[in-house]
Design a protein around this motif. Structure first.
Motif, short mmCIF file in Angstrom:
data_model
loop_
_atom_site.label_atom_id
_atom_site.label_comp_id
_atom_site.label_asym_id
_atom_site.label_seq_id
_atom_site.Cartn_x
_atom_site.Cartn_y
_atom_site.Cartn_z
N SER A 45 14.72 -19.57 32.91
CA SER A 45 13.63 -19.28 31.99
C SER A 45 12.40 -20.10 32.37
O SER A 45 12.50 -21.10 33.07
CB SER A 45 14.04 -19.55 30.54
OG SER A 45 14.48 -20.89 30.38
N TRP A 46 11.25 -19.65 31.88
CA TRP A 46 9.98 -20.29 32.19
C TRP A 46 8.99 -19.98 31.08
O TRP A 46 9.25 -19.13 30.22
CB TRP A 46 9.44 -19.79 33.54
CG TRP A 46 9.54 -18.31 33.69
CD1 TRP A 46 8.66 -17.37 33.25
CD2 TRP A 46 10.64 -17.58 34.27
NE1 TRP A 46 9.11 -16.11 33.53
CE2 TRP A 46 10.32 -16.20 34.16
CE3 TRP A 46 11.84 -17.95 34.87
CZ2 TRP A 46 11.17 -15.21 34.63
CZ3 TRP A 46 12.67 -16.95 35.34
CH2 TRP A 46 12.34 -15.61 35.23
N ASP A 47 7.86 -20.68 31.07
CA ASP A 47 6.88 -20.45 30.02
C ASP A 47 6.06 -19.19 30.32
O ASP A 47 5.94 -18.75 31.47
CB ASP A 47 5.97 -21.66 29.83
CG ASP A 47 5.25 -22.05 31.10
OD1 ASP A 47 5.78 -21.77 32.19
OD2 ASP A 47 4.15 -22.63 31.02
N ARG B 90 13.23 -23.89 33.52
CA ARG B 90 14.48 -24.52 33.10
C ARG B 90 15.63 -23.56 33.42
O ARG B 90 15.41 -22.38 33.68
CB ARG B 90 14.46 -24.84 31.61
CG ARG B 90 14.36 -23.62 30.73
CD ARG B 90 13.95 -23.95 29.32
NE ARG B 90 12.59 -24.40 29.26
CZ ARG B 90 11.54 -23.57 29.21
NH1 ARG B 90 11.72 -22.26 29.25
NH2 ARG B 90 10.33 -24.04 29.14
N SER B 91 16.83 -24.07 33.37
CA SER B 91 18.01 -23.22 33.55
C SER B 91 19.11 -23.70 32.62
O SER B 91 19.19 -24.89 32.29
CB SER B 91 18.49 -23.25 35.00
OG SER B 91 18.85 -24.57 35.38
N SER B 92 19.91 -22.78 32.17
CA SER B 92 21.06 -23.10 31.32
C SER B 92 22.17 -22.14 31.69
O SER B 92 21.96 -21.19 32.44
CB SER B 92 20.69 -22.98 29.83
OG SER B 92 20.26 -21.66 29.54
N TRP B 93 23.36 -22.35 31.15
CA TRP B 93 24.46 -21.48 31.50
C TRP B 93 25.30 -21.19 30.28
O TRP B 93 25.30 -21.92 29.30
CB TRP B 93 25.32 -22.08 32.61
CG TRP B 93 25.46 -23.56 32.56
CD1 TRP B 93 24.71 -24.49 33.23
CD2 TRP B 93 26.41 -24.32 31.80
NE1 TRP B 93 25.12 -25.76 32.93
CE2 TRP B 93 26.17 -25.69 32.05
CE3 TRP B 93 27.43 -23.98 30.93
CZ2 TRP B 93 26.92 -26.70 31.48
CZ3 TRP B 93 28.18 -24.99 30.35
CH2 TRP B 93 27.92 -26.33 30.64
N PRO C 220 9.18 -24.26 41.47
CA PRO C 220 10.64 -24.40 41.59
C PRO C 220 11.34 -24.27 40.24
O PRO C 220 10.83 -24.72 39.21
CB PRO C 220 10.81 -25.82 42.16
CG PRO C 220 9.50 -26.13 42.81
CD PRO C 220 8.46 -25.44 41.98
N ILE C 221 12.52 -23.65 40.26
CA ILE C 221 13.36 -23.54 39.06
C ILE C 221 14.50 -24.55 39.20
O ILE C 221 15.27 -24.50 40.16
CB ILE C 221 13.93 -22.12 38.91
CG1 ILE C 221 12.79 -21.11 38.79
CG2 ILE C 221 14.83 -22.03 37.68
CD1 ILE C 221 13.26 -19.67 38.73
N GLN C 222 14.58 -25.44 38.24
CA GLN C 222 15.55 -26.52 38.32
C GLN C 222 16.94 -26.05 37.88
O GLN C 222 17.09 -25.14 37.08
CB GLN C 222 15.10 -27.69 37.42
CG GLN C 222 13.69 -28.17 37.69
CD GLN C 222 13.52 -28.73 39.08
OE1 GLN C 222 14.43 -29.33 39.64
NE2 GLN C 222 12.34 -28.52 39.67
N GLY C 223 17.97 -26.70 38.41
CA GLY C 223 19.33 -26.51 37.91
C GLY C 223 20.12 -25.39 38.56
O GLY C 223 21.27 -25.17 38.20
#
Length: 511
Positions: free
Chosen positions: A186-188, A175-178, A245-248
């Motif tokens: 971030s990832w598990d 996932r990605s956030s800002w 892949p990392i989204q966002g």
């Protein structure tokens, strides 16, 4: 003869497997165990002790020689065979398998070991109890078959074979956030991983950066680079096979609002007619298309809109709002999004529509400006008359401080609580007094109201002089003090007395 291993209490064992090797007429059996900790010294067993993956990412293979002395002269060779698949017969024997968090191990029986025929490449010679570190990058797709062969007929009775395959995966959820200044990837968590490598999925030969936790920070410039970011788990030299892949971010990146800030007025308040300029900063430059319009809505007691002022082509747009009468606010409260008409009228450098979402954390502390366009109100009531102390009770709206004062009067006015809305009034000396209540709100705006009080607390003094005899109309000059009205009257006498001006201080009298 089947032997059991005596394990130290500190050893962590998943499960023990027994297997036997046949040489001529002799049969010898050994036990297989897999440890999460470092290999332990076991003096009463023989055969493979463990196959592990250390933090360096390499296989660690341990072998225990027979007898009570681990330094005995038993001589063995260690071989390695790498296979894409194990024979079907091995897969059909689940009781011969052992799986840890990093390695799945299968004990191979004599019959199956003979069916393999080729035992692979000689790695090293083992004497006594040893741990061999196979410093070769592990391929997660392959089965590694380790074989131990005795170099004498006696030692050959303790031959053994196991296969090992790593259970090392990539994160399954990304996932990605800002936030205000960067993007967070971030990832598990992956069991056994000591770090995580980030790649451009179009070039897995080069690590872009490494994180030792389950998240990483990217600057906005890096997050906006047109890459297909992906992540792989790492344990030393061991790298998971799939790059997830990392989204966002990268090609999925959308320019968005980073923060909203406004100036602070000199006295911390804006008044009616003041201009309030608000800046909206984006993660990259944005352009307002020709013909498109945009406005920034916010709450200041009620919904208001700031009009676009400047900034197209940069990463910051400026909006302006003119404070109106009736506006009162302790800060600017956000609404869900910036308004752009049409919606795709605000674009990034590639011509793509930007994210117009607004969140509360976008608003900097500087937008906690206070708006107060209206002064407080105050009413002290109707004029009064009093002969003794009276209570003055004012009504007000929006006031935070109060101050009673004397405007005029013959003596000194006195207030029991000059800093309260309600106070008691008295005066030293009769007469007409004018008092004033001044109120002020938190922003410094003020209002006032005046009140007239006729104070009459002392009896007047009058002196009309000594008795006298009259035979004609005579002016009587009275001396008075404290009087405000006058009345001449006859008290007694055989006839009627006439007063020239009976309601003035001085009057003529005649009979």
């Amino acid at each position: 003869m089947l032997k059991s291993w005596v394990l130290p209490k500190a050893a962590l064992v998943f499960r023990a497997l027994s297997f036997c090797a046949l040489a001529q007429t002799l049969v010898a059996c050994g036990d297989l165990a897999v440890f999460l900790s470092q290999p332990q010294t076991i003096k009463t067993s023989q055969g493979f002790e463990s196959v592990e993956v250390g933090e360096d990412g390499y296989f660690r293979v341990s072998w225990d020689s027979p007898g009570s002395d681990p330094s005995s002269s038993a001589d063995y060779d260690l071989y390695l065979l790498k296979l894409p698949e194990l024979p079907a017969s091995l897969k059909a024997q689940p009781s011969m398998r052992l799986t840890s968090e990093l390695v799945s191990i299968t004990a191979i029986s004599r019959e199956d070991s003979l069916s393999l025929k080729d035992h692979g490449t000689l790695l090293t010679n083992l004497k006594g109890m040893q741990t061999y570190i196979h410093q070769e990058k592990i391929d997660p797709k392959l089965f590694y078959v380790f074989s131990i062969k005795g170099k004498s007929s006696k030692a050959a009775a303790r031959n053994g074979m196991v296969s090992a395959k790593v259970n090392f995966t990539s994160p399954t959820l990304t996932r990605s956030s800002w936030n205000r200044d960067s993007a967070t990837l971030s990832w598990d968590y992956v069991s056994g991983a000591t770090s995580y490598d980030i790649f451009d999925s179009n070039d897995l030969s080069k690590v872009l950066f490494t994180s030792e936790s389950v998240s990483a920070e990217l600057s906005f410039d890096k997050a906006a680079e047109r890459k297909d970011y992906c992540v792989r788990s790492r344990r030393g030299a061991l790298l998971s096979d799939e790059c997830v892949p990392i989204q966002g971010v990268g090609k999925d990146w959308t320019v968005h609002i980073v923060e909203i800030s406004g100036p602070t007025a000199v006295n911390d308040y804006y008044r009616a007619g003041d201009s309030l300029d608000i800046s909206v900063r984006f993660s990259n430059s944005v352009t307002l298309k020709p013909g498109a319009t945009t406005k920034l809505p916010f709450y200041i007691g009620s919904l208001a809109n700031a009009s676009y002022l400047s900034g197209s082509g940069t990463d910051t747009l400026t909006f302006r709002y003119t404070v109106q009468a009736g506006d009162v606010s302790q800060g600017l409260l956000p609404v869900p999004q910036l308004i752009v008409t049409p919606t795709e009228g605000l674009v990034d450098s590639l011509g793509q529509a930007v994210d117009l979402s607004i969140y509360r954390f976008h608003y900097e502390q500087s937008t906690n400006v206070k708006i107060d366009a209206d002064p407080p109100t105050v009413d002290v009531g109707a004029d009064r008359s009093a002969t003794s102390p009276i209570t003055l009770a004012a009504t007000s709206n929006g006031a935070s401080t109060f101050s009673w004062s004397q405007v005029s009067g013959p003596g000194t006015a006195q207030f029991s609580a000059a800093d309260k809305a309600t106070t008691e009034f008295s005066a030293a000396g009769d007469g007409v007094y004018v008092v004033r209540l001044t109120v002020e709100d938190d922003s410094g705006l003020s209002a006032q109201d005046d009140l007239q009080i006729i104070w009459d607390n002392n009896a007047p003094i009058v002196n009309v002089g000594t008795d006298r005899s009259l035979n004609a109309s005579t002016l009587i000059d009275a001396t008075t003090s404290g009087g405000s009205s006058y009345q001449w009257t006859q008290i007694s006498g055989p006839g009627t007395i006439s007063f020239g001006t009976p309601t003035t201080e001085d009057s003529t009298v005649s009979a």
